[in-house]
Write a protein that holds these residues in place. Structure first.
Motif, mmCIF file in Angstrom:
data_model
loop_
_atom_site.group_PDB
_atom_site.id
_atom_site.type_symbol
_atom_site.label_atom_id
_atom_site.label_comp_id
_atom_site.label_asym_id
_atom_site.label_seq_id
_atom_site.Cartn_x
_atom_site.Cartn_y
_atom_site.Cartn_z
ATOM 1 N N ARG A 8 0.853 -1.119 0.061
ATOM 2 C CA ARG A 8 0.264 0.218 -0.001
ATOM 3 C C ARG A 8 0.714 1.318 -0.077
ATOM 4 O O ARG A 8 0.578 2.188 -0.746
ATOM 5 N N PRO A 93 5.414 6.761 8.714
ATOM 6 C CA PRO A 93 5.567 5.642 9.370
ATOM 7 C C PRO A 93 5.679 4.147 8.278
ATOM 8 O O PRO A 93 4.754 3.380 8.527
ATOM 9 N N ALA B 84 4.827 6.590 13.923
ATOM 10 C CA ALA B 84 3.644 7.379 13.570
ATOM 11 C C ALA B 84 3.249 8.451 14.167
ATOM 12 O O ALA B 84 2.746 9.522 13.791
ATOM 13 N N LEU B 107 -1.032 13.154 0.599
ATOM 14 C CA LEU B 107 -0.152 11.898 0.536
ATOM 15 C C LEU B 107 0.175 11.735 1.854
ATOM 16 O O LEU B 107 0.445 10.654 2.462
ATOM 17 N N ASP B 110 -2.356 9.848 3.896
ATOM 18 C CA ASP B 110 -2.616 8.333 3.223
ATOM 19 C C ASP B 110 -1.341 7.555 3.909
ATOM 20 O O ASP B 110 -1.532 6.416 4.189
ATOM 21 N N LEU B 111 -0.192 7.937 3.993
ATOM 22 C CA LEU B 111 0.923 7.329 4.525
ATOM 23 C C LEU B 111 0.846 7.053 6.023
ATOM 24 O O LEU B 111 1.303 5.936 6.490
ATOM 25 N N ARG B 112 0.065 8.136 6.573
ATOM 26 C CA ARG B 112 -0.193 7.824 7.932
ATOM 27 C C ARG B 112 -1.416 6.971 8.467
ATOM 28 O O ARG B 112 -1.662 6.750 9.156
ATOM 29 N N ARG B 113 -2.155 6.502 7.149
ATOM 30 C CA ARG B 113 -3.537 5.845 7.486
ATOM 31 C C ARG B 113 -4.450 6.691 8.189
ATOM 32 O O ARG B 113 -5.200 6.198 8.999
#
Lengths: 228, 226
Positions: A8, A93, B84, B107, B110-113
């Motif tokens: 992902r 992360p 995180a 972005l 998204d990368l950190r959900r």
């Protein structure tokens, strides 16, 4: 991080790069123009080589791809250098290997576009035959493209913190890619000369092994390269 | 602006023990010992070359110490997903110039959900709604800095590291930053700000530490803790 999380994150990085590329074409367009120029020059010198025209055309095509890739790699990483955007990725992360995988995927897509576009002048300039056996070129072409993108992305990361990294691309990347280019040229020549799977299998498997070995090494090494 | 608190990885207290960092033969930090507590703002001051930026990049995990240890809540931070809760903004905005401000923040989210709908409150808080769909390249330095700050605070990090965060900000931006920092501190975040001019944030600071030539030369409570 799970495998799904890795893919992902890689997908997000690739999508970001492809969006930037679609918007600006900064990596693909110069690479394409430069590659076409290389083909044109090579065609003037090599196209009239009789029976060897196919070999010459294949070699010229992959030389053009290899040199063009340099431009695409440098530009693709310049985006990360400007305003230290790479820091934002590194702070996310996600494992560094996912960043490499994403950038490799995006670069591979850009290179495929360049290759498809360069294939037209290559066939025209060198009057290359396109028999049904040319289909054998597909797996090898994909593997070669992936390998170039992988090595380019790995070493491209070293251009982020200074200009010496760009020198490294010339010094380290091309020697590392020699087996890949040899394989790509050989498969191209055999496939365009009407060869069958047996004629291309060895080189194609070599390309697959090259990608697998280098991929494993690159994914491990990338985190270390990013460390300051 | 009320936002639901998200579960944060426990990163505090942060403890630096005997941290050295060399660049080639040149020491940027020379045996630094420092402890950073939750819900406190620590101002790091000092002249150019004192090691302020190096300290923040070390805390952010962008640099590794040459020697010494940095422990977050008692352990080293090795796994990327454990990071995180850590956010850092340095001298550069870390924005992609050809992406819009919203795309840059998306972005990061998204990368950190983080959910996409978490962006709008931050764009609003930093007064960026009108320029959110403008490429970062087409924004002023102040607007880009606001966007970079908004991205830094996305997800309510528990450790916020800011290097000269007021650079390029106008009076309105300064005020938004102070309010956002106050809210973060109230939430329990640890904030470390490196700055030449501690005045604008002094009232929020629990402590000011002064670096010189990579060493801690003074560290005193600043008063006015939140």
């Amino acid at each position: 991080m799970s495998g799904a999380g890795f893919f992902r994150a890689a997908g997000l990085v690739a999508r970001k790069d492809l969006r930037l590329e679609r918007r600006c074409g900064e990596a693909t367009l110069p690479a394409l123009l430069f590659g076409a120029l290389v083909l044109l020059i090579a065609a003037f010198a090599l196209a009239e080589t009789g029976d060897d025209a196919t070999a010459a055309g294949c070699a010229a095509f992959w030389v053009a791809v290899g040199l063009s890739a340099n431009l695409a790699v440098v530009r693709g990483w310049a985006r990360e250098r400007e305003d230290r955007a790479l820091d934002a990725l590194r702070l996310a992360p996600v494992p560094p290997a996912a960043i490499l995988a994403g950038k490799t995927l995006a670069l591979a897509v850009s290179l495929l576009v360049v290759e498809l576009a360069l294939a037209v002048p290559a066939v025209a300039f060198f009057r290359l035959p396109v028999p049904a056996s040319a289909a054998w070129l597909l797996p090898a072409g994909l593997l070669a493209t992936l390998g170039i993108a992988l090595v380019g992305s790995l070493f491209g990361a070293m251009t982020v913190d200074g200009s010496r990294g760009e020198l490294l691309i010339g010094v380290a990347v091309y020697p590392l890619l020699v087996p890949l280019f040899l394989g790509a040229v050989e498969v191209s020549r055999a496939a365009l000369s009407g060869g069958d799977w047996a004629d291309v299998a060895g080189w194609t498997l070599l390309l697959a092994a090259f990608d697998a070995t280098l991929g494993a090494g690159a994914l491990w090494l990338f985190g270390l390269l990013l460390e300051e | 602006m009320e936002r639901p608190a998200l579960p944060l990885p426990a990163l505090t207290p942060v403890e630096l023990t005997g941290v050295h960092r060399l660049f080639g033969p040149v020491p940027a930090l020379a045996g630094l010992d420092l402890r950073i507590e939750a819900a406190t703002l620590t101002l790091v001051t000092g002249p150019n070359g004192a090691g302020k930026s190096t300290l923040l990049r070390l805390l952010a995990g962008l640099l590794r110490p040459t020697s010494g240890t940095i422990r977050y809540a008692g352990r080293p931070l090795e796994r990327p997903d454990a990071a995180a809760g850590r956010a850092y903004l340095g001298h550069h905005t870390q924005l992609y110039g050809d992406l819009t401000l919203r795309e840059n923040l998306a972005l990061a989210a998204d990368l950190r959900r983080l959910p996409r709908d978490s962006l709008d409150p931050w764009l609003e808080r930093f007064d960026l709604r009108a320029v959110a769909d403008r490429p970062a390249l087409a924004c002023s330095r102040g607007q880009a800095q606001r966007a970079a700050l908004a991205r830094t605070f996305l997800g309510d990090p528990s450790l916020v590291l800011l290097d000269e965060p007021t650079a390029g900000l106008d009076a309105g931006g300064d005020r938004i930053l102070r309010e956002t920092l106050a809210a973060s501190l109230q939430r329990g975040a640890a904030v470390v700000v490196a700055t030449h001019d501690p005045t604008p944030l002094a009232h929020l600071a629990a402590r000011t530490v002064r670096l010189s030539a990579g060493r801690l030369v003074a560290g005193e409570p600043a008063g006015g803790a939140p």
